[in-house]
Design a protein around this motif. Structure first.
Motif, PDB file in Angstrom:
ATOM      1  N   ILE A   4       0.841  -1.205   0.000  1.00  0.00           N
ATOM      2  CA  ILE A   4       0.000   0.000   0.000  1.00  0.00           C
ATOM      3  C   ILE A   4       0.872   1.250   0.000  1.00  0.00           C
ATOM      4  O   ILE A   4       0.638   2.201  -0.765  1.00  0.00           O
ATOM      5  N   ASN A   5       1.866   1.260   0.845  1.00  0.00           N
ATOM      6  CA  ASN A   5       2.750   2.434   0.902  1.00  0.00           C
ATOM      7  C   ASN A   5       3.511   2.655  -0.402  1.00  0.00           C
ATOM      8  O   ASN A   5       3.884   3.789  -0.734  1.00  0.00           O
ATOM      9  N   ALA A   6       3.722   1.593  -1.144  1.00  0.00           N
ATOM     10  CA  ALA A   6       4.471   1.700  -2.399  1.00  0.00           C
ATOM     11  C   ALA A   6       3.635   2.274  -3.537  1.00  0.00           C
ATOM     12  O   ALA A   6       4.186   2.683  -4.575  1.00  0.00           O
ATOM     13  N   LEU A   7       2.321   2.295  -3.374  1.00  0.00           N
ATOM     14  CA  LEU A   7       1.463   2.829  -4.434  1.00  0.00           C
ATOM     15  C   LEU A   7       1.766   4.305  -4.676  1.00  0.00           C
ATOM     16  O   LEU A   7       1.911   5.092  -3.740  1.00  0.00           O
ATOM     17  N   THR A   8       1.829   4.678  -5.939  1.00  0.00           N
ATOM     18  CA  THR A   8       2.094   6.065  -6.317  1.00  0.00           C
ATOM     19  C   THR A   8       0.914   6.622  -7.093  1.00  0.00           C
ATOM     20  O   THR A   8       0.057   5.873  -7.581  1.00  0.00           O
ATOM     21  N   THR A   9       0.886   7.933  -7.215  1.00  0.00           N
ATOM     22  CA  THR A   9      -0.161   8.552  -8.040  1.00  0.00           C
ATOM     23  C   THR A   9      -0.060   8.051  -9.476  1.00  0.00           C
ATOM     24  O   THR A   9      -1.080   7.944 -10.171  1.00  0.00           O
ATOM     25  N   LYS A  10       1.127   7.731  -9.934  1.00  0.00           N
ATOM     26  CA  LYS A  10       1.298   7.192 -11.284  1.00  0.00           C
ATOM     27  C   LYS A  10       0.615   5.837 -11.427  1.00  0.00           C
ATOM     28  O   LYS A  10      -0.020   5.549 -12.464  1.00  0.00           O
ATOM     29  N   ASP A  11       0.707   4.994 -10.401  1.00  0.00           N
ATOM     30  CA  ASP A  11       0.039   3.690 -10.445  1.00  0.00           C
ATOM     31  C   ASP A  11      -1.468   3.861 -10.628  1.00  0.00           C
ATOM     32  O   ASP A  11      -2.100   3.142 -11.415  1.00  0.00           O
ATOM     33  N   ILE A  12      -2.036   4.797  -9.885  1.00  0.00           N
ATOM     34  CA  ILE A  12      -3.480   5.037  -9.969  1.00  0.00           C
ATOM     35  C   ILE A  12      -3.817   5.638 -11.327  1.00  0.00           C
ATOM     36  O   ILE A  12      -4.813   5.257 -11.966  1.00  0.00           O
ATOM     37  N   HIS A  13      -3.005   6.574 -11.766  1.00  0.00           N
ATOM     38  CA  HIS A  13      -3.191   7.207 -13.070  1.00  0.00           C
ATOM     39  C   HIS A  13      -3.152   6.149 -14.175  1.00  0.00           C
ATOM     40  O   HIS A  13      -4.013   6.121 -15.078  1.00  0.00           O
ATOM     41  N   ASP A  14      -2.188   5.275 -14.116  1.00  0.00           N
ATOM     42  CA  ASP A  14      -2.021   4.246 -15.146  1.00  0.00           C
ATOM     43  C   ASP A  14      -3.213   3.305 -15.198  1.00  0.00           C
ATOM     44  O   ASP A  14      -3.690   2.940 -16.286  1.00  0.00           O
ATOM     45  N   VAL A  15      -3.700   2.879 -14.028  1.00  0.00           N
ATOM     46  CA  VAL A  15      -4.807   1.934 -14.030  1.00  0.00           C
ATOM     47  C   VAL A  15      -6.091   2.610 -14.516  1.00  0.00           C
ATOM     48  O   VAL A  15      -6.925   1.990 -15.186  1.00  0.00           O
ATOM     49  N   ALA A  16      -6.254   3.901 -14.211  1.00  0.00           N
ATOM     50  CA  ALA A  16      -7.415   4.633 -14.709  1.00  0.00           C
ATOM     51  C   ALA A  16      -7.380   4.723 -16.239  1.00  0.00           C
ATOM     52  O   ALA A  16      -8.394   4.514 -16.920  1.00  0.00           O
ATOM     53  N   LYS A  17      -6.221   5.032 -16.778  1.00  0.00           N
ATOM     54  CA  LYS A  17      -6.087   5.137 -18.240  1.00  0.00           C
ATOM     55  C   LYS A  17      -6.237   3.771 -18.910  1.00  0.00           C
ATOM     56  O   LYS A  17      -6.799   3.669 -20.002  1.00  0.00           O
TER      57      LYS A  17
END
Length: 951
Positions: free
Chosen positions: A922-935
């Motif tokens: 969980i701590n390793a999650l980045t805004t990029k990870d969320i951005h990527d999965v949304a895209k």
């Protein structure tokens, strides 16, 4: 935030006001208290709680409790609710509760929720409040291992106690939110309730003071009306602060004194009046029906003529025990009707408890089919009359005492393992209702001493106090539809009179055998024992049995008196042909209305008196299995039930016919509810063309349910125990579980054959579609926006998709609720599943006004599009991370979590070590990870489904 009335509509009796007007359990529940037996008539107070009072009159309750670790549950209880509103303040007790989250001295509008989310406290799930007729309670769990956060928590409670800013701008902005909450209450239940509420609350102010208020007043009330309510009733001598958690009493007491001693009472405070209802000589009868009513109910109230007796002495407490035994016995009888052929109701119950203010009543309730109201009413009346004429049997009292003491024993054994959130409620009710808090140790010891002394004559004598022809109320509610004749008031009157004169036979308490399995099966053996992840928090032990079955267990100390169980084997109905699936889909659940090994459900209920063990088999889409729970002392009984459900499930056509009858009654009008009808229609839309979709059962479908075939398929599904994994988590004796596994599981028929579920080629609709559905008469809509489709399962993407749903939920509340004032609640959920094939699902849902459905839909999509375009903010991601980690910390001390985790790792063929790495991942999650999965997943179009009222 919610009004207390809302809790009623979420219980299993939508139209029943019992829980709204009272907390019967507050005055007679013996399960929730604690201390040692003192032979004096003065009821003791638990030594575990420290109770004090500040000079300004504020009361406080403090208890040190280490479960869960590093958390304190804070509550602010105010002895004021909607009953104290003046005419121009209708709905403002609840509105005031909202305003405490929308601007206080130390937290400007939205800052409070923003701050708490920033430390992992979720709005709604953790942070909340409720308002009822007589009380308002604020709920705040706070970390106790950080002095700054703890200080902030007490500062928040202090602000709630009287520092709401109540600016005109903030009030006006909140009107829309509260009106949307009001809108969620609209429907058949509310319409019918409004027509008989004045009969429950006869000549009482309660009938005109529903906590949600009136739409007209919520829209137009003057600012000063709200400020006056706060000034009059938010005062320390009507307040209590409750603090229970993982911190020493001295520290908590100092925090309370430092934060609340400065609160002042008004110079000329209004008296805090008590309100009740008047008695009436006649029997009131209310018969209401509505086109959108989902079911038919019968309610009978025998109202006490005096005020509720408070439990002050040991004698009072003993009286409550006698009433508790009465309730148990009458409900044991009523439950037997539900298991008989052609049952007069789906379920029925009776009890003595509060209805409104300080008024109690003996109450009977039943839910039945459309044409069965008079029969259900007759059954309730006759059973009450039967007890009045003949009393209960000694055998019934013996069983009731066993059950009563077994429940108390379980709580006594778990007394040091109670979560703080379960403890605070009893202190709230002690303050607000003067309900007793002697403690579970005292209660258990007292019950052991006094239960044997309670005589059958004592219990039987109660019915003469309960039943009377005056101050009585009968309420019938149900659907209005073509061809259905409405029950008349005269029919009810005639029935009341006829039952009094009817010939009624005494109850026959048929004896049942003493043992579930008189003869034990021939033992199998354990051929291998393996310990996985030894020394780590996810350590488990696996026993491979001689028949191929595996028993996987985890010994824990989270509860002293709890063992949970699940079992599964792949296959389920996925292995049925399309034709067999359709013939059995509506029959599978009815299989378990039969008993086991010649014992009917009613026989089992009698035999299991005083035994805490349960097992429920199931046949799902992808697997078949069982679930259950037991006290360690009854662990063997659970194993016996497992064995018998594999080998000796009875075939009982009469029990199955009773099940079908109840299903018809329960499901017959459920489509009248607009939201349920919308959900079912939407499922049919997305499953268009699915040859295996069975949909919502009609009466014709239920009649076609093939019991014989379902029974044969059940035996087939459970023929090979060697294909099953059995999971147990809790306070397990390792020698005992090995012995029981050999005796009751290894002895089952089993072999090395292994099955796998089948996956069909059909896939539900995905991509861009629109589904508009018209149902209902109230001005309310429901919006569901869904992105879905096939996807190769990836654990990292699944984690990010879940977090994306949590982040968008925060943004939806900010946009749709706080900025637009267009919803009461809104949320998003994201998931990627592995079985039966890789698939993603992301949904947004909220209720709203019909005229706002399209606008708010677009606003929701716009919030998601921002994330797809730019990703989430670091601030929002950190809020979700902290909430998830706080929640996981609590989960790790729950047997239910570990059972799900251990079984889920095998079922989903995933890595059990993910539980150890959770915090790191969980701590390793980045805004990029969320951005990527949304895209990656949310750009292919969505299904827009909107429920609108009929034009």
């Amino acid at each position: 935030m919610k009004t207390k009335i809302s809790l009623v509509f979420k219980t299993f009796f939508v139209c029943c006001l019992l829980a709204t007007f009272t907390t019967n359990a507050q005055t007679k529940t013996l399960e929730n208290q604690t201390s040692s037996y003192i032979p004096t008539d003065q009821l003791p107070t638990s030594p575990e709680v420290k109770i004090g009072k500040l000079s300004n009159g504020l009361t406080y309750y403090i208890q040190n409790n280490g479960k869960p670790e590093d958390k304190v549950e804070l509550r602010l209880a105010i002895n004021a609710g909607s009953i104290l509103e003046t005419e121009d303040q209708r709905g403002l007790a609840h509105f005031m509760e909202h305003m405490n989250f929308n601007g206080t001295t130390n937290f400007k509008k939205n800052e409070l929720v923003d701050y708490l989310q920033g430390i992992g406290i979720e709005f709604g799930a953790d942070l909340n409040a409720y308002t009822s007729f007589d009380q308002t309670v604020y709920i705040l769990p706070i970390p106790s291992d950080d002095p700054k956060k703890l200080d902030k928590g007490f500062q928040i409670l202090h602000d709630w106690a009287g520092n709401a800013l109540l600016t005109e701008e903030d009030i006006d902005e909140e009107r829309g939110v509260v009106i949307e909450e009001y809108r969620t209450r609209l429907g058949a239940a509310t319409r019918m309730q409004s027509k008989y509420l004045d009969k429950i609350a006869y000549k009482s102010k309660y009938a005109d003071r529903l906590p949600i208020g009136t739409k007209e007043n919520l829209e137009t009330f003057k600012y000063e009306s709200l400020r006056n309510f706060q000034k009059d009733w938010y005062r320390p001598n009507l307040m209590a602060v409750i603090a229970v958690g993982d911190l020493d009493v001295e520290t908590l007491e100092k925090k309370i004194k430092d934060n609340f001693s400065d609160l002042k009472n008004p110079k000329n405070p209004k008296p805090r009046e008590e309100f009740g209802s008047e008695n009436h000589e006649e029997t009131f009868i209310a018969i209401e029906w509505d086109e959108e009513a989902t079911g038919s109910q019968v309610q009978i109230y025998y109202k006490d003529k005096g005020e509720r007796k408070k439990t002050k002495t040991i004698s009072d407490y003993r009286d409550n025990m006698v009433e508790g035994l009465f309730d148990q016995m009458i409900n044991n009888r009523l439950s037997e009707y539900s298991n008989k052929p052609n049952p007069p109701f789906i379920y029925g119950f009776s009890y003595k408890g509060g209805i409104i203010g300080n008024k109690d009543a003996y109450q009977s309730f039943a839910q039945t089919n459309d044409t069965g109201q008079l029969e259900a009413l007759k059954t309730l009346l006759e059973e009450n009359e039967r007890v009045k004429r003949y009393g209960f049997k000694a055998s019934e009292l013996k069983r009731a005492k066993k059950d009563f003491l077994a429940r108390l024993e379980r709580q006594f054994k778990n007394k040091d393992k109670q979560e703080s959130g379960r403890i605070v409620g009893r202190y709230i009710q002690n303050f607000l209702q003067e309900s007793p808090i002697p403690g579970i140790e005292w209660t258990y010891n007292f019950a052991q001493t006094e239960l044997p002394k309670i005589t059958l004559d004592e219990v039987n004598a109660l019915i003469n106090k309960f039943l009377h022809n005056d101050n009585r109320l009968v309420i019938l509610t149900g659907p209005k539809k073509e061809g259905l004749k409405k029950v008349t008031e005269q029919e009810v009157i005639d029935l009341l009179k006829s039952v009094e004169k009817a010939e009624i036979k005494d109850y026959e308490d048929e004896a049942v055998r003493e043992h579930l399995m008189p003869i034990k099966p021939k033992k199998g053996s354990i051929i291998k024992k393996e310990v996985s992840n030894e020394g780590q928090i996810n350590e488990t032990t696996t026993l491979t049995l001689s028949n191929g079955a595996k028993v996987i267990y985890k010994k824990t100390d989270f509860k002293n008196d709890e063992i949970l169980f699940e079992a599964y084997s792949y296959g389920g109905t996925s292995l049925y042909s399309d034709e067999v699936l359709k013939e059995t889909a509506n029959a599978n659940r009815g299989l378990f209305e039969a008993g086991i090994d010649g014992l009917t459900k009613n026989d089992l209920n009698k035999l299991m008196s005083g035994i805490i063990a349960s097992v429920s088999p199931f046949i799902g889409n992808l697997s078949e299995g069982m679930r259950g729970a037991a006290s360690p002392k009854d662990f063997e009984t659970m194993f016996q039930m497992i064995h018998l459900y594999f080998t000796k499930l009875d075939k009982d056509p009469e029990a199955f016919a009773s099940y079908i009858s109840k299903q018809k009654a329960f499901l017959g009008n459920i489509l009248s509810n607009p939201n349920i009808s919308f959900s079912i229609a939407l499922n049919e839309f997305t499953n268009e063309g699915n040859p295996r979709y069975t949909g919502f059962p009609t009466e014709v479908d239920l009649d076609k349910a093939n019991y014989d075939l379902a029974y044969e398929k059940y035996k087939e599904r459970f023929a090979n125990a060697g294909d099953f994994n059995f999971y147990f988590v809790g306070n397990i004796n390792e020698d005992k579980i090995a012995e029981l596994a050999e005796t009751y599981i290894a002895s089952l028929p089993g072999n090395s054959e292994r099955e796998m579920y089948k996956t069909t080629t059909f896939r539900p609709k995905s991509g861009a579609h629109e589904f508009i559905y018209y149902k209902g008469t109230e001005p309310k809509s429901q919006v569901n926006l869904t992105y879905s489709g096939e996807a190769k399962y990836n654990v990292n993407d699944a984690r990010a998709m879940n977090v994306l749903g949590e982040i968008l939920s925060i943004k939806l509340i900010e946009k749709l609720r706080e900025e637009e004032g267009g919803v009461y609640g809104a949320g998003a959920r994201g998931s990627i599943s592995k079985l039966p094939y890789g698939r993603f699902n992301f949904s947004i849902s909220f209720p709203c006004a019909p005229e706002n459905a399209e606008k708010l839909s677009q606003a929701s999509i716009a919030e998601l599009e921002k994330i797809i375009k730019d990703g989430p903010t670091e601030t929002d991601l950190n809020k979700v991370k902290k909430a998830l980690l706080l929640s996981r910390k609590d989960d790790l001390e729950q047997n239910r979590f570990w059972l799900s985790t251990i079984k889920g790792a095998d079922y989903n063929q995933s890595d059990i070590n993910n539980v150890i790495n959770y915090e790191r991942n969980i701590n390793a999650l980045t805004t990029k990870d969320i951005h990527d999965v949304a895209k990656k997943y949310l750009t292919g179009g969505y299904i827009k489904a909107i429920l609108l009222p009929e034009e």
